[in-house]
Each structure stands twice: as C-alpha cells, then as structure tokens.
Design an enzyme around this catalytic site. Structure first.
Site, PDB file in Angstrom:
ATOM      1  N   LYS A 154       1.066   4.273  -2.851  1.00 27.02           N
ATOM      2  CA  LYS A 154       0.759   5.682  -2.565  1.00 27.02           C
ATOM      3  C   LYS A 154       1.978   6.579  -2.816  1.00 27.02           C
ATOM      4  O   LYS A 154       1.829   7.723  -3.255  1.00 27.02           O
ATOM      5  CB  LYS A 154       0.243   5.829  -1.130  1.00 27.02           C
ATOM      6  CG  LYS A 154      -1.097   5.115  -0.884  1.00 27.02           C
ATOM      7  CD  LYS A 154      -2.213   5.638  -1.805  1.00 27.02           C
ATOM      8  CE  LYS A 154      -3.584   5.089  -1.454  1.00 27.02           C
ATOM      9  NZ  LYS A 154      -4.641   5.585  -2.331  1.00 27.02           N
ATOM     10  N   TYR A 188       0.830  -1.208   0.000  1.00 26.21           N
ATOM     11  CA  TYR A 188       0.000   0.000   0.000  1.00 26.21           C
ATOM     12  C   TYR A 188       0.873   1.270   0.000  1.00 26.21           C
ATOM     13  O   TYR A 188       0.613   2.212  -0.765  1.00 26.21           O
ATOM     14  CB  TYR A 188      -0.904  -0.037   1.233  1.00 26.21           C
ATOM     15  CG  TYR A 188      -1.878   1.107   1.370  1.00 26.21           C
ATOM     16  CD1 TYR A 188      -3.037   1.159   0.598  1.00 26.21           C
ATOM     17  CD2 TYR A 188      -1.657   2.120   2.307  1.00 26.21           C
ATOM     18  CE1 TYR A 188      -3.938   2.202   0.752  1.00 26.21           C
ATOM     19  CE2 TYR A 188      -2.560   3.157   2.457  1.00 26.21           C
ATOM     20  CZ  TYR A 188      -3.699   3.199   1.676  1.00 26.21           C
ATOM     21  OH  TYR A 188      -4.585   4.237   1.824  1.00 26.21           O
TER      22      TYR A 188
HETATM   23  P1  NAP Z   1     -13.322   2.806   1.072  1.00 29.66           P
HETATM   24  O1  NAP Z   1     -14.471   3.181   1.940  1.00 29.66           O
HETATM   25  O2  NAP Z   1     -12.930   1.352   1.004  1.00 29.66           O
HETATM   26  O3  NAP Z   1     -13.563   3.399  -0.373  1.00 29.66           O
HETATM   27  C1  NAP Z   1     -12.795   3.043  -1.474  1.00 29.66           C
HETATM   28  C2  NAP Z   1     -13.710   3.050  -2.673  1.00 29.66           C
HETATM   29  O4  NAP Z   1     -12.985   2.626  -3.829  1.00 29.66           O
HETATM   30  C3  NAP Z   1     -14.875   2.063  -2.494  1.00 29.66           C
HETATM   31  O5  NAP Z   1     -16.047   2.650  -2.979  1.00 29.66           O
HETATM   32  C4  NAP Z   1     -14.423   0.911  -3.352  1.00 29.66           C
HETATM   33  O6  NAP Z   1     -15.459   0.098  -3.815  1.00 29.66           O
HETATM   34  C5  NAP Z   1     -13.731   1.630  -4.484  1.00 29.66           C
HETATM   35  N1  NAP Z   1     -12.880   0.726  -5.248  1.00 29.66           N
HETATM   36  C6  NAP Z   1     -12.033  -0.214  -4.779  1.00 29.66           C
HETATM   37  N2  NAP Z   1     -11.445  -0.847  -5.802  1.00 29.66           N
HETATM   38  C7  NAP Z   1     -11.926  -0.299  -6.940  1.00 29.66           C
HETATM   39  C8  NAP Z   1     -11.703  -0.526  -8.311  1.00 29.66           C
HETATM   40  N3  NAP Z   1     -10.840  -1.473  -8.742  1.00 29.66           N
HETATM   41  N4  NAP Z   1     -12.359   0.222  -9.224  1.00 29.66           N
HETATM   42  C9  NAP Z   1     -13.238   1.178  -8.821  1.00 29.66           C
HETATM   43  N5  NAP Z   1     -13.504   1.432  -7.522  1.00 29.66           N
HETATM   44  C10 NAP Z   1     -12.847   0.704  -6.597  1.00 29.66           C
HETATM   45  O7  NAP Z   1     -12.001   3.570   1.537  1.00 29.66           O
HETATM   46  P2  NAP Z   1     -11.795   5.090   2.026  1.00 29.66           P
HETATM   47  O8  NAP Z   1     -11.298   5.014   3.411  1.00 29.66           O
HETATM   48  O9  NAP Z   1     -12.961   5.943   1.723  1.00 29.66           O
HETATM   49  O10 NAP Z   1     -10.537   5.516   1.111  1.00 29.66           O
HETATM   50  C11 NAP Z   1     -10.635   6.317  -0.048  1.00 29.66           C
HETATM   51  C12 NAP Z   1      -9.226   6.649  -0.535  1.00 29.66           C
HETATM   52  O11 NAP Z   1      -8.516   7.323   0.496  1.00 29.66           O
HETATM   53  C13 NAP Z   1      -8.389   5.405  -0.883  1.00 29.66           C
HETATM   54  O12 NAP Z   1      -7.570   5.681  -1.990  1.00 29.66           O
HETATM   55  C14 NAP Z   1      -7.554   5.212   0.358  1.00 29.66           C
HETATM   56  O13 NAP Z   1      -6.349   4.517   0.063  1.00 29.66           O
HETATM   57  C15 NAP Z   1      -7.303   6.647   0.772  1.00 29.66           C
HETATM   58  N6  NAP Z   1      -6.953   6.810   2.192  1.00 29.66           N
HETATM   59  C16 NAP Z   1      -7.843   6.472   3.184  1.00 29.66           C
HETATM   60  C17 NAP Z   1      -7.459   6.660   4.522  1.00 29.66           C
HETATM   61  C18 NAP Z   1      -8.394   6.327   5.670  1.00 29.66           C
HETATM   62  O14 NAP Z   1      -7.996   6.494   6.835  1.00 29.66           O
HETATM   63  N7  NAP Z   1      -9.629   5.900   5.443  1.00 29.66           N
HETATM   64  C19 NAP Z   1      -6.197   7.138   4.815  1.00 29.66           C
HETATM   65  C20 NAP Z   1      -5.335   7.450   3.779  1.00 29.66           C
HETATM   66  C21 NAP Z   1      -5.725   7.293   2.464  1.00 29.66           C
HETATM   67  P3  NAP Z   1     -15.732  -1.298  -3.020  1.00 29.66           P
HETATM   68  O15 NAP Z   1     -16.036  -0.920  -1.614  1.00 29.66           O
HETATM   69  O16 NAP Z   1     -16.846  -1.924  -3.731  1.00 29.66           O
HETATM   70  O17 NAP Z   1     -14.471  -2.108  -3.127  1.00 29.66           O
END
Ligand code: NAP
Length: 250
Positions: free
Chosen positions: A162, A158
């Site tokens: 990133k 991961y």
């Molecule tokens: P999340 O709730 O799991 O949302 C990620 C979204 O991306 C989900 O809707 C997921 O769909 C979709 N997705 C996954 N694989 C995909 C694909 N191959 N094609 C199209 N859509 C896809 O996660 P989040 O926490 O909101 O994170 C959003 C972004 O922020 C990510 O890039 C994550 O790495 C980044 N981020 C999050 C955090 C945190 O603390 N939450 C911290 C740093 C960075 P499905 O659910 O159906 O798989």
C-alpha cells in the site's frame, strides 16, 4: 456531482468496498465495468452486482481478470474499450491480505500480496495510461490503506504494497498532470466489511479506541470519497492520498 455517461472500470468491483464504489458511481450516472477474478462462485456474484447496477438505469458489464497478470489485464482493457469505447475512471480496488508476523511470514505470502496489490495496480495504470492520454481526460483512483502510512504489526507485506501504491500514485500524477488526468489514492482505515464483520464486539470496541471519530467506517464512506475524486468537482486535486479513517493517521 454528475457522472452521466462517464465510463468507469472498478477492479474487484463485485463485493465489499468495490461494490459500494460501483453503486455510488452508477447512482451518479456512470456506466460501469465490474472486474472480478474468475474463481469459485465469483462470476455469479459479479452478475448479481451487474443486475443491481442496471436497475439504477446505467449500462454495466462484467469482465474477468486476475489483476496480477499483465496479459489478463491487457485483455480486460481491450474488452472494456470494445464495449464502451473509452474509460474515464479507473478504480484500482482489488486487494488481498496474507497477514503474519515477520517470524512466520512465508516468502509466498509476501509475493502474493505484492503481486495483486502493487503489481496489479501497476498493470492497470499501465494499460489505462495510453487510453486516457489519447482522450486527454481521466481519473485514476487507487485504494491504499492507513497501514501504508502508519505500518501495522503482522502486515509487513500488505503495508509495503500500500505504501508502494501511494508512491506510484504521486509519480504517475506528476507524469500525467499536463494531460488532463488526475491520479489520486484513498487510504481507508478500519471499514465494516466481511473482513471486519467476523471480529467480536470486544475487538471492535478495542479498535475504535484508536480512532478519533470513535467508530469503524462504512463502505459508503469510502465510496463517497472515490466518487468525489472521480468527479470534476476535484479537478484541481492530483497526487493526493485522501484518508478515510476517522482521523487515525494525522
Ligand atoms: P474484499 O471484500 O476482499 O474485496 C476485494 C476484492 O478484490 C474482492 O472482490 C476480490 O475478489 C478482489 N480480488 C482479489 N484479488 C484479485 C485479483 N488478483 N484480481 C482481481 N480481483 C481480485 O476487500 P475490501 O475490504 O472490500 O477491500 C477493497 C480494497 O480496500 C482493497 O484494496 C483493500 O486492501 C482496501 N482496504 C480495505 C480496508 C478495510 O477495512 N476493509 C481498509 C483499508 C484498505 P475475491 O473475493 O474473489 O478474492
């Protein structure tokens, strides 16, 4: 900030941080294309998000694509262009984790995370570049992470993905700067989402000890930053990584 009549495409936009971004951009007047991956109940969830966006008085569409597929993403951009005729804002938000210590991490876990987080971002950047160059206008914002800068045990795959997003952001920013296109990244720290909701209060308190501002962030904290980068208020900012992490990475 005013995004009236701008067109935004948000990958993985139906839930979590992506949904908060869609809602914030819509509150500022943008019409939204919500990308989702067609699996299980996801279409219904995306349709629910579409309704919430339309209730804010903007136009919204849902568009399915697995961002790791070049063909899927090519079709997705064609669909959005057919409906809206332009794309002003691309938010590369879709992302996955498959955490494990190196000793236990499978090759498939590395490949899957790189394919969605890094190749998926490249696919979308590739397709939108032609569109935005013709428009001589665009804002590309990609979701990085604090661990892409600091590393994290158990997240070799991961954090590599990133860190790659950050490198691509700076390179593309240099390529597109003369074309009226801003390319930036947002690096969230620990954000309260479904992912972190399952953690016990004890674990959350422990996490918060390493955050100078003392608490986990909210999806709105991230969405507000994306909205700023999507607006013309940030027109002199490109190739930057804006940290939304309570001060973790300084
Ligand atoms: P999340 O709730 O799991 O949302 C990620 C979204 O991306 C989900 O809707 C997921 O769909 C979709 N997705 C996954 N694989 C995909 C694909 N191959 N094609 C199209 N859509 C896809 O996660 P989040 O926490 O909101 O994170 C959003 C972004 O922020 C990510 O890039 C994550 O790495 C980044 N981020 C999050 C955090 C945190 O603390 N939450 C911290 C740093 C960075 P499905 O659910 O159906 O798989």
């Amino acid at each position: 900030m005013d995004l009236t009549n701008k067109i935004a495409l948000v990958t993985g936009g139906s839930q979590g941080i992506g949904k908060a971004v869609c809602l914030k951009l819509a509150q500022l007047g943008a019409n939204i294309a919500v990308n989702y991956i067609d699996f299980g109940n996801n279409k219904a969830i995306a349709e629910e998000t579409q309704k919430e966006l339309e209730a804010l008085g903007v136009k919204a569409m849902i568009v399915s694509a697995d961002v790791s597929s070049f063909e899927d993403t090519e079709k997705m951009f064609a669909e959005v262009m057919e409906k809206f005729g332009r794309i002003d804002i691309l938010v590369n938000n879709a992302g996955i984790t498959k955490d494990n210590l190196m000793m236990r991490m499978k090759e498939a876990d590395f490949d899957a995370v790189i394919n969605v987080n890094l190749k998926g971002t490249w696919n979308c950047m590739k397709h939108v570049t032609r569109i935005m160059m013709k428009q001589k206008y665009g804002k590309i914002i990609s979701m990085a992470s604090v661990v892409g800068v600091m590393g994290n045990a158990g997240q070799v795959n991961y954090s590599a993905s990133k860190a790659g997003v950050i490198g691509m952001t700076m390179s593309l920013a240099r390529e597109l700067a003369s074309r009226g296109i801003n390319v930036n990244a947002v690096a969230p720290g620990f954000i309260q989402t479904d992912m972190t909701a399952v953690l016990s209060d004890e674990v959350k308190a422990d996490l918060a000890k390493n955050i100078p501002l003392g608490t986990l962030g909210t999806v709105e904290d991230v969405a507000n930053t994306v909205a700023f980068l999507a607006s013309d208020e940030s027109k002199y900012i490109t190739g930057q990584v804006i940290h939304v992490d309570g001060g973790m990475a300084m």
